[in-house]
Structure formats: C-alpha cells, structure tokens
Design a protein around this motif. Structure first.
Motif, PDB file in Angstrom:
ATOM      1  N   ASP A 103      39.830 -22.270 -19.628  1.00 49.69           N
ATOM      2  CA  ASP A 103      39.725 -20.934 -19.031  1.00 49.69           C
ATOM      3  C   ASP A 103      39.963 -20.973 -17.527  1.00 49.69           C
ATOM      4  OD1 ASP A 103      39.236 -19.662 -21.435  1.00 49.69           O
ATOM      5  OD2 ASP A 103      37.062 -19.772 -21.227  1.00 49.69           O
ATOM      6  N   GLU A 104      39.363 -21.958 -16.849  1.00 54.08           N
ATOM      7  CA  GLU A 104      39.573 -22.094 -15.411  1.00 54.08           C
ATOM      8  C   GLU A 104      41.025 -22.457 -15.116  1.00 54.08           C
ATOM      9  OE1 GLU A 104      36.780 -25.036 -14.061  1.00 54.08           O
ATOM     10  OE2 GLU A 104      35.056 -23.737 -14.391  1.00 54.08           O
ATOM     11  N   PHE A 105      41.603 -23.338 -15.914  1.00 52.99           N
ATOM     12  CA  PHE A 105      42.966 -23.834 -15.725  1.00 52.99           C
ATOM     13  C   PHE A 105      43.977 -22.694 -15.790  1.00 52.99           C
ATOM     14  CE2 PHE A 105      46.969 -25.700 -17.004  1.00 52.99           C
ATOM     15  CZ  PHE A 105      47.025 -26.929 -16.370  1.00 52.99           C
ATOM     16  N   ILE A 106      43.921 -21.899 -16.843  1.00 51.16           N
ATOM     17  CA  ILE A 106      44.954 -20.872 -17.058  1.00 51.16           C
ATOM     18  C   ILE A 106      44.867 -19.713 -16.069  1.00 51.16           C
ATOM     19  CG2 ILE A 106      45.297 -21.460 -19.477  1.00 51.16           C
ATOM     20  CD1 ILE A 106      43.644 -19.019 -20.239  1.00 51.16           C
ATOM     21  N   LYS A 107      43.755 -19.576 -15.358  1.00 52.82           N
ATOM     22  CA  LYS A 107      43.613 -18.501 -14.376  1.00 52.82           C
ATOM     23  C   LYS A 107      44.236 -18.857 -13.022  1.00 52.82           C
ATOM     24  CE  LYS A 107      39.428 -16.606 -16.393  1.00 52.82           C
ATOM     25  NZ  LYS A 107      37.985 -16.422 -16.245  1.00 52.82           N
ATOM     26  N   LEU A 108      44.596 -20.109 -12.829  1.00 58.05           N
ATOM     27  CA  LEU A 108      45.105 -20.543 -11.527  1.00 58.05           C
ATOM     28  C   LEU A 108      46.549 -20.131 -11.308  1.00 58.05           C
ATOM     29  CD1 LEU A 108      43.572 -24.116 -11.288  1.00 58.05           C
ATOM     30  CD2 LEU A 108      42.718 -21.984 -10.317  1.00 58.05           C
ATOM     31  N   ASP A 109      46.897 -19.932 -10.028  1.00 57.96           N
ATOM     32  CA  ASP A 109      48.268 -19.605  -9.632  1.00 57.96           C
ATOM     33  C   ASP A 109      49.243 -20.670 -10.101  1.00 57.96           C
ATOM     34  OD1 ASP A 109      48.418 -17.191  -8.418  1.00 57.96           O
ATOM     35  OD2 ASP A 109      48.414 -17.940  -6.363  1.00 57.96           O
ATOM     36  N   GLY A 110      50.313 -20.243 -10.753  1.00 60.45           N
ATOM     37  CA  GLY A 110      51.368 -21.158 -11.159  1.00 60.45           C
ATOM     38  C   GLY A 110      51.113 -21.876 -12.470  1.00 60.45           C
ATOM     39  N   LEU A 111      49.990 -21.592 -13.095  1.00 60.38           N
ATOM     40  CA  LEU A 111      49.655 -22.229 -14.375  1.00 60.38           C
ATOM     41  C   LEU A 111      49.449 -21.137 -15.415  1.00 60.38           C
ATOM     42  CD1 LEU A 111      47.156 -24.813 -12.918  1.00 60.38           C
ATOM     43  CD2 LEU A 111      49.463 -25.289 -13.723  1.00 60.38           C
ATOM     44  N   GLY A 112      49.292 -21.532 -16.646  1.00 60.04           N
ATOM     45  CA  GLY A 112      49.071 -20.562 -17.713  1.00 60.04           C
ATOM     46  C   GLY A 112      48.928 -21.271 -19.036  1.00 60.04           C
ATOM     47  N   GLU A 113      48.967 -20.498 -20.097  1.00 61.19           N
ATOM     48  CA  GLU A 113      48.781 -21.025 -21.452  1.00 61.19           C
ATOM     49  C   GLU A 113      49.798 -22.111 -21.812  1.00 61.19           C
ATOM     50  OE1 GLU A 113      46.581 -20.419 -23.972  1.00 61.19           O
ATOM     51  OE2 GLU A 113      45.420 -18.848 -22.993  1.00 61.19           O
ATOM     52  N   LYS A 114      51.074 -21.858 -21.519  1.00 58.86           N
ATOM     53  CA  LYS A 114      52.115 -22.809 -21.913  1.00 58.86           C
ATOM     54  C   LYS A 114      51.915 -24.166 -21.254  1.00 58.86           C
ATOM     55  CE  LYS A 114      55.755 -19.498 -22.932  1.00 58.86           C
ATOM     56  NZ  LYS A 114      57.095 -19.036 -22.580  1.00 58.86           N
ATOM     57  N   ILE A 115      51.670 -24.157 -19.959  1.00 51.28           N
ATOM     58  CA  ILE A 115      51.473 -25.428 -19.248  1.00 51.28           C
ATOM     59  C   ILE A 115      50.176 -26.071 -19.708  1.00 51.28           C
ATOM     60  CG2 ILE A 115      51.063 -26.492 -16.993  1.00 51.28           C
ATOM     61  CD1 ILE A 115      53.027 -24.419 -15.839  1.00 51.28           C
ATOM     62  N   SER A 138      46.874 -25.322  -6.435  1.00 52.76           N
ATOM     63  CA  SER A 138      45.782 -24.665  -7.164  1.00 52.76           C
ATOM     64  C   SER A 138      44.894 -25.691  -7.848  1.00 52.76           C
ATOM     65  CB  SER A 138      46.331 -23.694  -8.215  1.00 52.76           C
ATOM     66  OG  SER A 138      46.932 -22.591  -7.622  1.00 52.76           O
ATOM     67  N   LEU A 139      45.508 -26.676  -8.504  1.00 53.74           N
ATOM     68  CA  LEU A 139      44.737 -27.717  -9.181  1.00 53.74           C
ATOM     69  C   LEU A 139      43.890 -28.511  -8.192  1.00 53.74           C
ATOM     70  CD1 LEU A 139      47.418 -29.062 -11.677  1.00 53.74           C
ATOM     71  CD2 LEU A 139      45.286 -27.904 -12.284  1.00 53.74           C
ATOM     72  N   ALA A 140      44.491 -28.887  -7.081  1.00 59.88           N
ATOM     73  CA  ALA A 140      43.783 -29.696  -6.085  1.00 59.88           C
ATOM     74  C   ALA A 140      42.682 -28.905  -5.384  1.00 59.88           C
ATOM     75  CB  ALA A 140      44.770 -30.231  -5.061  1.00 59.88           C
ATOM     76  N   THR A 141      42.905 -27.616  -5.186  1.00 62.95           N
ATOM     77  CA  THR A 141      41.935 -26.784  -4.485  1.00 62.95           C
ATOM     78  C   THR A 141      40.751 -26.410  -5.371  1.00 62.95           C
ATOM     79  OG1 THR A 141      43.689 -25.874  -3.101  1.00 62.95           O
ATOM     80  CG2 THR A 141      41.616 -24.618  -3.202  1.00 62.95           C
ATOM     81  N   TYR A 142      41.040 -25.956  -6.577  1.00 63.12           N
ATOM     82  CA  TYR A 142      39.990 -25.405  -7.438  1.00 63.12           C
ATOM     83  C   TYR A 142      39.451 -26.375  -8.482  1.00 63.12           C
ATOM     84  CZ  TYR A 142      41.424 -21.183  -5.120  1.00 63.12           C
ATOM     85  OH  TYR A 142      41.720 -20.259  -4.142  1.00 63.12           O
ATOM     86  N   LYS A 143      40.192 -27.447  -8.763  1.00 58.21           N
ATOM     87  CA  LYS A 143      39.750 -28.499  -9.687  1.00 58.21           C
ATOM     88  C   LYS A 143      39.153 -27.936 -10.985  1.00 58.21           C
ATOM     89  CE  LYS A 143      38.762 -31.320  -5.668  1.00 58.21           C
ATOM     90  NZ  LYS A 143      39.079 -30.268  -4.698  1.00 58.21           N
ATOM     91  N   PRO A 144      39.988 -27.289 -11.792  1.00 60.03           N
ATOM     92  CA  PRO A 144      39.482 -26.681 -13.025  1.00 60.03           C
ATOM     93  C   PRO A 144      38.948 -27.736 -14.002  1.00 60.03           C
ATOM     94  CG  PRO A 144      41.870 -26.806 -13.099  1.00 60.03           C
ATOM     95  CD  PRO A 144      41.448 -27.217 -11.715  1.00 60.03           C
ATOM     96  N   LEU A 145      37.851 -27.396 -14.660  1.00 62.42           N
ATOM     97  CA  LEU A 145      37.235 -28.309 -15.617  1.00 62.42           C
ATOM     98  C   LEU A 145      37.216 -27.752 -17.032  1.00 62.42           C
ATOM     99  CD1 LEU A 145      34.275 -29.560 -13.400  1.00 62.42           C
ATOM    100  CD2 LEU A 145      36.430 -30.731 -13.899  1.00 62.42           C
ATOM    101  N   SER A 146      37.893 -26.617 -17.220  1.00 60.72           N
ATOM    102  CA  SER A 146      37.998 -26.031 -18.562  1.00 60.72           C
ATOM    103  C   SER A 146      39.355 -25.341 -18.689  1.00 60.72           C
ATOM    104  CB  SER A 146      36.889 -25.004 -18.786  1.00 60.72           C
ATOM    105  OG  SER A 146      37.103 -23.852 -17.996  1.00 60.72           O
TER     106      SER A 146
END
Length: 66
Positions: A36-48, A26-34
């Motif tokens: 909000d973008e980070f926590i919406k990705l598969d396998g990630l969330g607030e804690k991580i 998910s990180l490599a595909t979508y490359k979140p820059l915030s």
C-alpha cells in the motif's frame, strides 16, 4: 539510498522494468514497508510493485535493520 539504485541497475533486465529517478527518490525518501505504501509513491504503482515491489521492500527492510 544506493542499495536500491544498485539493485535496479543490476536487475533491470531480469525484472523487465526500469524505475525512474523520481521513483528511486520516492523509495529512498519514504522507504515503503508495504505494498500500500509502495504503490502510493510518485513514479510507482501496481505494475512496478507486481514486478519488483516485494524485492525492493525487502531491500528497504534490510537497509533499515542495519
């Protein structure tokens, strides 16, 4: 994006979390820059995000600059 995988493997003890392959993809595909973008990705969330999101987002920003 091996930069993320390398960071996770080298720092997993320090950050206290291992990130799943699904999350790495998910990180490599979508490359979140915030957060909000980070926590919406598969396998990630607030804690991580709280544990290592800032650093991972910073690595992605650096990667995209080059």
């Amino acid at each position: 994006m091996s930069i993320i995988r390398n960071y996770i493997l080298k720092n997993s003890v320090d950050i206290g979390v291992l990130i799943s392959k699904k999350a790495q993809v998910s990180l490599a595909t979508y490359k979140p820059l915030s957060k909000d973008e980070f926590i919406k990705l598969d396998g990630l969330g607030e804690k991580i995000c709280d544990r290592c999101g800032t650093k991972l987002i910073s690595l992605i920003e650096s990667y995209l600059e080059h």
